[in-house]
Every structure is written in C-alpha cells, then in structure tokens.
Design an enzyme around this catalytic site. Structure first.
Site: not given
Ligand code: PYC
Length: 319
Positions: A89, A240
């Site tokens: 994450c 993300c």
């Molecule tokens: O930032 O990799 C990320 C992530 C995965 C799920 C939520 N955030």
C-alpha cells in the site's frame, strides 16, 4: 477479557491509514511473505475489527507494524482493509513513515520496510514528504477488452504495482467526486466481469483493484486524474501508490514516459502523488519491469488505544 491495541492514524492525500503499533504478535517462523495464513487465521478478526465499523469505516486501511528485527530495516508491515489483507500500500507506507516519525521512532533519511510482496524503501525528507520506492512493477497484459453488462465495452491493461489493477483510459464519465457513486458501480461491474471471464493477474491472482484514468479531467500541471476502486468497494481518496506504480509500468512499457521523468498523478479528490521510475528492464519473456517511486505527504490525525472483547472473535468481519 479485553484486548488493547495502540494505534496511530494519519491520512495521505485524504486516504486514511491506521497503524497498529503493538498487540499483533510477530509470527515466530518464516519471512513476512509466508505469514498471510497465520495472520489471517489467528488475528484476522482483530484486524477486521480495528478498521471496520464501529471503530473505523470501509475506507480505512490498516497497517500491522512490527519493529525492526534486523539492523538494516525499519520494520515489517502487513497492510489490510475492510475485507482482507493487501499486498502493498503506497499511501499507507507514506502514512506509516510519517506516523513513526511523529512518535520519534524514525528520523529523516532512507528506511527499508519489509512487506509480504517485497521490500520497499522510504525516504523521509526533512520537509516531511516521503518518497516510496515501491516493489518492481510491470504490465501483465495490454488492451484486454471486456463487455460489461449495462455499461458497454472497455479496454484496459492488467498491471502489478504491489496489488493487481485493471487500468482503463476512461473518457466517458468525468472523473470527479460528484460522480463517485456512478464510478464506484461501474468499477464494481468491471471487476465482476473480469472475475466472471476468468481474467486474472499472473498465476491466477484476482484483479481486485480497478483504476479509471483520464488526462482530460486532470487539473493543469497534472498528467492524469484517476479513480481507484479498492478490493472492499471503497474508492481511494489518494492517487493510490500501488495503482500509480502499475500505471507507470504501463507508461514505461508503451514508451510514453522515460526513466526519471515525473508523472503527476491526481486522485479523484484532487490530491497528487509525484511518480517516476528509475530503470526499465525487459526480461526473457519480453516483460518490462520498472522500479517505481511515488512521493507524497501525510498528516497524523490521532493516537490512541482500541479496546476489543475476545468475544468479538466470533463475529469475524472478514469471514
Ligand atoms: O496507495 O497503494 C495504495 C493503496 C492501496 C489501497 C488503498 N491505497
């Protein structure tokens, strides 16, 4: 009997992370990549209860953290969400590093963290921003076409950035918060169709993150805006980190972004990660692997203790 877990909360570009500082015993044997089953079996109920209602919410990402056991690492971390354990994450790593710094456990500089899908390096800058050198990332399949009942046809790439993503250049609906319900349902339907058609990541791994991307909807100065639906049907408020890494791998494979060039990835909420990659290596199967980095910042929002009753074990929310 009551169990206590000390936690520290943060948010990274709007996406929350809850780090559990202690209370989850470190498995006695093996490396962290071998711990999934034991952690799930013994402590899944506790992790689920730590992030889900009533203590948390569907959007909260948890991080079970174990302090360093070797001199050249900053610790081990296993991320999880409302429905189960994750690979890596990116926003959570930034949140973890800022949280450990807040507690005086980590100083500016380069730190190595062990995760189940590989080691990542995080550079904490003096100004508090964090650069995460993520696990090697790659595109598994290009231009995978699917027909989603009720929505029509889509073409996307399947890529790995620490989790599995199906990434669609989406020009149809605006990537905007006002469209979050519609985008959520669309991504959920795409995921269902991928599953129904047996389209997976490598070795049959489920593609449990869907990423819609649009250059058109990005604010001036940013390269693209995304909407990422995570495995538990919550959308990522940040750009993300693993999704941005997967996207960088596709851009590298297509020759659109060169090594060292910066990619400004905006989230549906308007927060931004800066991404780039160090090098691109093509393996014997013709797969282009990159070493991606993402840079962002986090803010600590709470520290405290969570209290659990052992009886909650019976109501395992991940079951
Ligand atoms: O930032 O990799 C990320 C992530 C995965 C799920 C939520 N955030």
């Amino acid at each position: 009997m009551t169990r206590t877990l000390r936690f520290i909360d943060s948010h990274t570009g709007g996406e929350p992370t809850r780090v559990l500082l202690e209370g989850i015993p470190r498995p006695a044997r093996g490396r962290i990549r071998e711990w999934y089953q034991e952690i799930r079996r013994e402590y899944g109920w506790l992790l689920a209860a730590a992030v889900n209602e009533p203590r948390g919410s569907d959007i909260l990402v948890g991080a079970a953290y174990w302090p360093p056991t070797e001199s050249d690492m900053a610790g081990e971390v296993m991320f999880f969400n409302n429905v189960g354990l994750l690979g890596m994450c990116g926003h959570g790593t930034i949140g973890l590093v800022v949280s450990l710094a807040h507690l005086g456990r980590l100083a500016p500089g380069l730190h190595t963290l062990h995760t189940p899908v590989g080691n990542v390096r995080a550079f904490l800058r003096e100004d508090g921003r964090v650069r995460v050198q993520n696990v090697p990332s790659y595109r598994h399949r290009k231009n995978v076409a699917i027909d989603v009942p009720g929505y029509g046809g889509f073409i996307g790439d399947v890529a790995w950035g620490g989790n599995w993503f199906y990434i669609v250049e989406h020009g149809q609906d605006r990537i905007d918060l006002s469209n979050r319900d519609l985008l959520t349902e669309l991504c959920w339907a795409i995921r269902g169709e991928l599953r129904a058609r047996g389209i997976t990541g490598r070795d049959g791994a489920e593609i449990d993150h869907i990423e819609l991307s649009s250059a058109r909807d990005a604010a001036p100065g940013n390269d693209a805006k995304n909407f990422v639906l995570c495995s538990g049907k919550a959308y990522d408020r940040s750009p993300c980190g693993t999704g941005t890494s997967a996207r960088l791998a596709c851009l590298a494979a297509d020759g659109v972004l060169g090594a060292g060039q910066t990619w400004r990835q905006e989230s549906v909420t308007g927060s931004v990660f800066e991404g780039n990659y160090e090098s691109c290596t093509v393996d014997d199967d013709g797969v282009a692997w990159i070493k991606p980095s993402i840079t962002g910042s986090a803010q600590v929002t709470a520290v405290g203790e969570l209290l659990f009753d052992e009886a909650e074990r019976a109501a395992d929310r991940w079951a």
